[in-house]
Design an enzyme around this catalytic site. Structure first.
Site, mmCIF file in Angstrom:
data_model
loop_
_atom_site.group_PDB
_atom_site.id
_atom_site.type_symbol
_atom_site.label_atom_id
_atom_site.label_comp_id
_atom_site.label_asym_id
_atom_site.label_seq_id
_atom_site.Cartn_x
_atom_site.Cartn_y
_atom_site.Cartn_z
ATOM 1 C CB ALA A 105 -0.910 0.020 1.212
ATOM 2 C CG PHE A 106 -0.364 5.478 -0.442
ATOM 3 C CD1 PHE A 106 0.136 6.574 0.244
ATOM 4 C CD2 PHE A 106 -1.697 5.150 -0.269
ATOM 5 C CE1 PHE A 106 -0.686 7.329 1.076
ATOM 6 C CE2 PHE A 106 -2.518 5.892 0.556
ATOM 7 C CZ PHE A 106 -2.005 6.989 1.231
ATOM 8 C CE LYS A 107 -3.036 4.861 4.913
ATOM 9 N NZ LYS A 107 -3.909 4.385 3.815
ATOM 10 C CG ASP A 108 4.716 -0.349 2.430
ATOM 11 O OD1 ASP A 108 4.586 -0.674 3.624
ATOM 12 O OD2 ASP A 108 4.415 -1.098 1.481
ATOM 13 C CB ALA A 111 5.032 3.395 7.504
#
Ligand SMILES: *Cc1c(COP(=O)(O)O)cnc(C)c1O
Length: 432
Positions: A105-108, A111
């Site tokens: 997911a793009f949140k990698d 994070a």
């Protein structure tokens, strides 16, 4: 760089303090004191630079000198160890794939960047930081992976029992080490409420340093500027009129795009593509901002009734509604429309989109009806196999599982069940 609180009742603070605190003491979101456009030649020869070089130039003014140059370069390089390809669907629509990281997911990116910043600040520190985060699905996995093994940081993830996909649950409950998953008997809003309550609870905050890893944290929000730069690097020779369609929930990603535009990146317009959680779509129609309880959809990462980054967007446009409207269009789509779009993308372009990306595609199509001269790029924010049941059911095809997904499928889940706030507090004080 220093940051101020958007509630304007807290002292300005350094990048370091903004990252460690998450939210300002007056509960406001932090915002950088200044935004300096990048030199013209940076954009002119962007295609000759690597992703890491572009990212470093983009973020350095917001981070230096608290993280020194060499360290920041290392952090950026480690964060970006995967690809961000553009796939063109037709002459007017492309997608930017942001799902090639470890949890798909793009949140990698946010994070991983934030985890490394906290790790740097904590290297000589004896005081531990506890990252407390509520997830409706993708944040939990990205944060768990990003922070795994980071010294001096413990991570506690609250997720609603039975309301995240099987793969999402595996991604956040199987890592162990410094990561704990709390399985909450309730919905996402209950998890979010408990986290907010913990930040305000002096019984906790006097005993431990709590921080947030949601996109309210500047170290998770700002690295998302990179995507827009990477898209430009790949599209520069093709089109000058680039419009981004961003599947939006908490509006962190789109707000980062607007920051990239402030840095001088040529972006013609933004489209906030929403599911039936349509506060912003309505706001642009009526000029009335009316937060509502979220409704559940198949694009669950965008089931947000009161997008936390919207105040940052208003700050970027100086609270000027007409300026915002010139730069932002918003549409809202139903689950039925989303499924139809997934099928259309598959049959017309042989491309498999996840429900969030499909909403981005729909936003692009809608905007192109009145603006046929632009090139729309929708962000594909998660890999379709993260939403396996929905996707396979719609396109009637079995998908191959990528290695990132396969590797968690058979791992053993470990979670601690909690029912209410006092159980969370007891856990943080006595068990952690
Ligand atoms: C988090 C998420 C979004 C929404 O991003 P925001 O920055 O909160 O607007 C969209 N799609 C997916 C797959 C996500 O995980």
């Amino acid at each position: 760089m220093n940051y101020y609180s958007l509630n304007r009742k807290a002292p300005n603070t350094s990048f370091k303090e903004a990252v460690i605190k998450g939210l300002a003491p007056d509960r406001g979101l932090y915002f950088p004191e200044s935004i300096q456009p990048l030199p013209k030649n940076f954009f002119e020869d962007i295609e000759h630079h690597s992703y890491s070089e572009i990212a470093y130039e983009t973020i350095k003014q917001f981070v230096l000198p608290e993280i020194p140059e060499a360290e920041l370069k290392r952090i950026v390089e480690e964060t970006l160890s995967f690809d961000f390809p553009i796939v063109q669907l037709n002459k007017s629509i492309s997608t930017l794939e942001l799902f090639h990281g470890p949890t798909m997911a793009f949140k990698d990116v946010g994070a991983r960047f934030m985890a490394r910043c906290l790790g740097y600040f904590n290297q000589n520190n004896t005081e531990e930081v506890t990252v407390l985060v509520a997830t409706s699905g993708d944040t939990g996995g990205a944060v768990a992976h990003g922070f795994l093994g980071v010294k001096g940081v413990k991570v506690v993830i609250l997720y609603p029992s039975g309301k995240v996909s099987d793969i999402q649950e595996k991604q956040l409950t199987t890592l162990g080490q410094n990561i704990t998953a709390l399985e909450v008997d309730g919905v996402f809003d209950d998890c979010q409420d408990m986290v907010k309550r913990a930040f305000l609870d002096e019984g906790l905050t006097s005993k431990m340093q709590l921080t947030s890893a949601n996109s309210i944290n500047v170290a998770r929000w700002l690295p998302q500027m990179f995507y827009f730069m990477f898209a430009y690097k790949q599209l520069k020779s093709k089109s000058k009129n680039v419009v981004f369609s961003i599947p939006s929930g908490n509006f962190g990603n789109i707000c980062a795009g607007m920051m990239a535009q402030q840095l001088g990146l040529s972006i013609k317009h933004f489209i906030a593509s929403n599911n039936e959680n349509n506060v912003v779509t309505e706001y642009l129609k009526t000029e009335t901002y009316n937060p509502k309880p979220s409704v559940q959809t198949i694009s669950n990462a965008m089931d947000v009734g009161n997008p936390s980054n919207f105040v940052r967007i208003q700050e970027i446009y100086n609270q000027d509604f007409s300026k915002l409207k010139q730069n932002l269009t918003s549409y809202s789509f139903s689950d039925t429309e989303t499924k139809k779009a997934m099928l259309e993308i598959y049959s017309d372009y042989n491309y498999v989109a996840d429900p969030h990306g499909a909403i981005g595609y729909l936003g692009s199509k809608e905007y192109l009806k009145k603006n046929p001269e632009v090139h729309c790029v929708f962000l594909e924010t998660a890999h379709p196999t993260k939403f396996l049941d929905v996707v396979e059911d719609v396109i009637k095809t079995n998908l191959d599982l990528p290695k990132q997904i396969q590797s968690v499928m058979n791992k053993e889940k470990f979670s601690v069940k909690i029912n209410n706030y006092s159980e969370l507090k007891t856990f943080l004080l006595n068990t952690l």
